[in-house]
Design a protein around this motif. Structure first.
Motif, PDB file in Angstrom:
ATOM      1  N   ASP A 129      62.145 -74.192  15.458  1.00 25.98           N
ATOM      2  CA  ASP A 129      63.508 -74.559  15.861  1.00 25.98           C
ATOM      3  C   ASP A 129      64.398 -73.356  16.147  1.00 25.98           C
ATOM      4  N   ASP A 130      64.003 -72.176  15.697  1.00 28.30           N
ATOM      5  CA  ASP A 130      64.826 -70.974  15.858  1.00 28.30           C
ATOM      6  C   ASP A 130      66.285 -71.234  15.477  1.00 28.30           C
ATOM      7  N   PRO A 131      66.495 -71.705  14.253  1.00 29.66           N
ATOM      8  CA  PRO A 131      67.875 -72.027  13.839  1.00 29.66           C
ATOM      9  C   PRO A 131      68.656 -70.757  13.524  1.00 29.66           C
ATOM     10  N   THR A 132      69.996 -70.880  13.466  1.00 26.94           N
ATOM     11  CA  THR A 132      70.793 -69.741  12.992  1.00 26.94           C
ATOM     12  C   THR A 132      71.055 -69.845  11.493  1.00 26.94           C
ATOM     13  N   LEU A 133      71.103 -71.092  10.970  1.00 30.55           N
ATOM     14  CA  LEU A 133      71.418 -71.332   9.551  1.00 30.55           C
ATOM     15  C   LEU A 133      72.745 -70.682   9.143  1.00 30.55           C
ATOM     16  N   VAL A 149      63.930 -68.030   4.279  1.00 31.71           N
ATOM     17  CA  VAL A 149      62.779 -68.635   4.944  1.00 31.71           C
ATOM     18  C   VAL A 149      61.616 -68.639   3.952  1.00 31.71           C
ATOM     19  N   VAL A 150      61.066 -69.811   3.713  1.00 34.04           N
ATOM     20  CA  VAL A 150      60.016 -69.977   2.705  1.00 34.04           C
ATOM     21  C   VAL A 150      58.685 -70.232   3.406  1.00 34.04           C
ATOM     22  N   GLY A 151      57.665 -69.438   3.066  1.00 32.31           N
ATOM     23  CA  GLY A 151      56.343 -69.688   3.637  1.00 32.31           C
ATOM     24  C   GLY A 151      55.749 -68.432   4.222  1.00 32.31           C
ATOM     25  N   ARG A 152      54.504 -68.554   4.636  1.00 30.71           N
ATOM     26  CA  ARG A 152      53.721 -67.372   5.010  1.00 30.71           C
ATOM     27  C   ARG A 152      53.959 -66.881   6.440  1.00 30.71           C
ATOM     28  N   ARG A 153      54.460 -67.768   7.292  1.00 27.12           N
ATOM     29  CA  ARG A 153      54.588 -67.336   8.687  1.00 27.12           C
ATOM     30  C   ARG A 153      55.757 -66.363   8.852  1.00 27.12           C
ATOM     31  N   PRO A 154      55.585 -65.337   9.682  1.00 25.09           N
ATOM     32  CA  PRO A 154      56.640 -64.330   9.810  1.00 25.09           C
ATOM     33  C   PRO A 154      57.840 -64.844  10.618  1.00 25.09           C
ATOM     34  N   VAL A 155      58.972 -64.203  10.365  1.00 27.45           N
ATOM     35  CA  VAL A 155      60.169 -64.499  11.152  1.00 27.45           C
ATOM     36  C   VAL A 155      60.191 -63.526  12.325  1.00 27.45           C
ATOM     37  N   PRO A 156      60.147 -64.040  13.550  1.00 26.96           N
ATOM     38  CA  PRO A 156      60.081 -63.130  14.718  1.00 26.96           C
ATOM     39  C   PRO A 156      61.267 -62.171  14.770  1.00 26.96           C
ATOM     40  N   ASP A 157      61.034 -61.027  15.388  1.00 26.62           N
ATOM     41  CA  ASP A 157      62.090 -60.015  15.494  1.00 26.62           C
ATOM     42  C   ASP A 157      63.306 -60.532  16.263  1.00 26.62           C
ATOM     43  N   ASP A 158      63.041 -61.413  17.215  1.00 26.17           N
ATOM     44  CA  ASP A 158      64.167 -61.884  18.035  1.00 26.17           C
ATOM     45  C   ASP A 158      64.711 -63.227  17.544  1.00 26.17           C
ATOM     46  N   ALA A 159      64.343 -63.623  16.323  1.00 23.04           N
ATOM     47  CA  ALA A 159      64.825 -64.895  15.792  1.00 23.04           C
ATOM     48  C   ALA A 159      66.343 -64.874  15.648  1.00 23.04           C
ATOM     49  N   ARG A 160      66.961 -66.019  15.925  1.00 21.59           N
ATOM     50  CA  ARG A 160      68.406 -66.094  15.762  1.00 21.59           C
ATOM     51  C   ARG A 160      68.815 -65.940  14.300  1.00 21.59           C
ATOM     52  N   LEU A 161      67.858 -66.194  13.392  1.00 24.93           N
ATOM     53  CA  LEU A 161      68.124 -65.981  11.970  1.00 24.93           C
ATOM     54  C   LEU A 161      68.498 -64.535  11.680  1.00 24.93           C
ATOM     55  N   ARG A 162      68.107 -63.630  12.563  1.00 19.50           N
ATOM     56  CA  ARG A 162      68.435 -62.209  12.362  1.00 19.50           C
ATOM     57  C   ARG A 162      69.793 -61.864  12.971  1.00 19.50           C
ATOM     58  N   GLY A 163      70.450 -62.837  13.581  1.00 22.94           N
ATOM     59  CA  GLY A 163      71.754 -62.606  14.188  1.00 22.94           C
ATOM     60  C   GLY A 163      72.877 -62.730  13.166  1.00 22.94           C
ATOM     61  N   SER A 184      76.815 -76.820  22.034  1.00 22.61           N
ATOM     62  CA  SER A 184      75.879 -77.158  23.093  1.00 22.61           C
ATOM     63  C   SER A 184      75.379 -75.926  23.843  1.00 22.61           C
ATOM     64  N   ARG A 185      76.016 -74.772  23.616  1.00 20.06           N
ATOM     65  CA  ARG A 185      75.486 -73.576  24.289  1.00 20.06           C
ATOM     66  C   ARG A 185      74.118 -73.202  23.737  1.00 20.06           C
ATOM     67  N   HIS A 186      73.809 -73.677  22.504  1.00 20.88           N
ATOM     68  CA  HIS A 186      72.477 -73.392  21.977  1.00 20.88           C
ATOM     69  C   HIS A 186      71.460 -74.236  22.724  1.00 20.88           C
ATOM     70  N   THR A 187      70.373 -73.619  23.081  1.00 21.37           N
ATOM     71  CA  THR A 187      69.404 -74.336  23.905  1.00 21.37           C
ATOM     72  C   THR A 187      68.317 -75.001  23.079  1.00 21.37           C
ATOM     73  N   LYS A 188      68.172 -74.604  21.824  1.00 19.74           N
ATOM     74  CA  LYS A 188      67.144 -75.224  21.004  1.00 19.74           C
ATOM     75  C   LYS A 188      67.796 -75.978  19.849  1.00 19.74           C
ATOM     76  N   GLU A 189      66.957 -76.705  19.154  1.00 20.30           N
ATOM     77  CA  GLU A 189      67.437 -77.417  17.965  1.00 20.30           C
ATOM     78  C   GLU A 189      68.127 -76.445  17.023  1.00 20.30           C
ATOM     79  N   GLU A 190      69.321 -76.793  16.611  1.00 24.13           N
ATOM     80  CA  GLU A 190      70.079 -75.975  15.670  1.00 24.13           C
ATOM     81  C   GLU A 190      70.135 -76.705  14.337  1.00 24.13           C
TER      82      GLU A 190
END
Lengths: 382, 382
Positions: free
Chosen positions: A220-224, A242-256, B375-381
């Motif tokens: 979902d690439d959330p911002t949270l 973020v809970v679990g083994r999969r990595p958080v991508p460098d460009d994830a919005r979570l890093r914003g 709505s500017r977000h393009t993915k599930e938020e």
């Protein structure tokens, strides 16, 4: 035990002085609620009454690093030119007895010469408890248990964290009426409406941390973040987990922009909660996905449900909750409803962990208690 | 078209006489609501006003075989010694123009010499319509559309049946928060609590028929009666309908005390509703199981949902609704919430078929309308 004998508190309420103390405690609870619901410290309010029962000063705790409620009330008295000697302190939580960033509140009340202290909830914090004993040791009358239920409710997330050593867990679900969180193709915006989503953001602004599973973070690439209706960020941004083994991508919005991001590559709910407790997280809001929600529910680690339900039927697609190991109705994960709120076309059901007596009650006894003469029917009656 | 020009009705409301007519219509609607909600006839109320705008008589229809509301109001006037000549009749539904078990109401009003007739809802019934024309033909002023929305709401099940030729379908769901109607072993008593179940029985007492699938009839052996809290039968018992090919056993409780039992060995929802319409069923309550519910939903034949939702999670077990052919969120079966009621720990959401403009709205436009800057977000938020 969490508060003092009820009969003493009850006796208070029947006297004019007791009634004034209850009124002051209601005010102290309202003051406490003005403090931040997030952060490591409890929300506390304090009212000082003169010997005639009139309010002369008040204060509340505004968060870690600021004065405790008792100190704030004493400072308020002094700023008004009032000598707190002989006053009665009405405090929502037992005054602390430890040196933290500020000195012990019990000592501050003793030094100020207060004559009596009335408390809603005893302090279960092992490093801070003992304030009541300290006050009594110097001859100050201390009563606890005044409006104890209201006090417990206000402090429930903090009390839970202190008593159990792990955060209070609120699980958010946003589903269709048939319990689905997405259509078969994965689309889910929006099942619930704008008012439900805005409400969920105000809840985010009240917690210490928001957690999602790493699969959800990827998909979902959330911002949270906690956002106002116009899209701007609330002043308080919860920790993003973020809970679990999969990595958080460098460009994830979570890093914003938003709260600090931490990645816990764990699967065991107990370990996750322990790690959060080490970060002084008292209250974590879990927003999914189904894997994380299911793991927490199966571990009986969910203290409160926030279920936003939309008048929508999907018939297929991902469900909010996976296999909980429930095979028969008596084993269902059952919660106790606290509040029902309509939000546009949707409803928010807030429910808390049911008391053990209810959650382990077999279907048979629930039936006989609840259904009266219907219980003579031996099969499902629809 | 279902009611007369709104501007005429609106003009009425701005004059003293118009305000009195609206007040009288509110009373007429309240009277109408005292009539039975089941049965082939509409609920109608009638108030007679003297030339000064004062109420002089009133009446309502008490069900098939009893006088229509207009006749009841005229009889009420005569029983009070009041000559209805020159009065104004305020009626919730256009007076009928046909000879049924009673004579045409339009003729009764003409013979009584009423001067004017105000109506909420025009009669769409092809065999009864024409009353307004008949009245106007003899010079009586007729206004329709007074409180038309309230009138439409009161008569919605009857109007739907008359306009479409098939019953109004209310689908009852009683589910856990994750949309399940039973645990994996099939146990389901009780997911919802006693207050929710008692409420469902009051709904049964208001409908013409209750339908279940033949699989549910076999599996659950329900009585499908409408019962009070003490377990006794309400006076009105709806027709009991079993839909599907499987037979109803000779010893089924469905054959015990209660409404008449009919078995429709059909699978096509349209055929089932046609068969019910032939029995003068205006409103059918469908209580499951999932197969019948899914067939009706997939055929877009559900007019109203009654969703009782319990603060319970099961994680597995039968779902309330099967595959609806929905693949993406924009195709979801979406309803419009009418009412949210807390019933003990459960919530009842009453929702009606969404307007076509809403139900076919693609996810994209819903998003842009509802979420503003989100709505500017393009993915599930989340």
């Amino acid at each position: 035990m969490t508060h003092a004998p009820q009969d003493r508190a009850a006796a208070h309420a029947t006297t004019p002085v007791g009634a004034r103390v209850e009124t002051a405690m209601r005010r102290a609870l309202a003051l406490a609620a003005q403090g931040p619901s997030y952060g490591p410290n409890p929300r506390v309010g304090c009212v000082l009454l003169d010997p005639g029962g009139r309010t002369v000063a008040e204060g509340f705790h505004r968060g870690a690093g600021t004065p405790h409620a008792e100190a704030a009330a004493l400072a308020d008295a002094r700023s008004r030119g009032i000598d707190p000697r002989g006053t009665t302190a009405v405090v929502t939580l037992e005054p602390c007895a430890h040196h933290g960033r500020t000195g012990p509140c019990a000592d501050a009340l003793i030094e100020a010469g207060v004559a009596a202290v009335h408390v809603a909830v005893a302090d279960p914090n092992p490093v801070a408890t003992g304030g009541a004993d300290r006050l009594r040791a110097v001859g100050i009358e201390v009563t606890t248990g005044i409006l104890a239920d209201a006090g417990e409710n206000l402090l429930r997330t903090w009390l839970h964290a202190v008593r159990t050593g792990r955060p209070y867990v609120t699980l958010k679900l946003a589903t269709s009426l048939d319990g689905r969180v997405a259509a078969p193709d994965g689309t889910s915006r929006w099942i619930t409406g704008s008012r439900a989503r805005a409400h969920a953001h105000t809840v985010r602004a009240q917690v210490d941390a928001i957690a999602v599973g790493s699969g959800t973070a990827l998909a979902d690439d959330p911002t949270l973040t906690a956002r106002t209706i116009d899209g701007s960020l609330f002043e308080h941004q919860p920790l993003r987990v973020v809970v679990g083994r999969r990595p958080v991508p460098d460009d994830a919005r979570l890093r914003g922009p938003g709260g600090e991001l931490i990645h816990l590559p764990e699967h065991d709910p107990e370990v996750v909660l322990q790690r959060l407790a080490e970060r002084e997280v008292r209250h974590v809001l879990v927003e999914g996905g189904p894997t994380l929600a299911t793991a927490l529910l199966a571990a009986d680690a969910v203290d409160e449900l926030h279920a936003y339900v939309a008048p929508v039927l999907l018939g297929a697609g991902a469900t909010a909750v996976g296999d909980l190991g429930v095979t028969t109705i008596g084993e269902a994960a059952r919660f106790t409803t606290q509040d029902i709120t309509r939000l546009g076309d949707d409803v928010l059901m807030v429910a808390r962990r049911a008391e053990p007596a209810q959650s382990v009650q077999p279907a048979q006894s629930v039936q006989s208690v609840q259904s009266g003469r219907l219980s003579r029917h031996t099969k499902e009656e629809i």
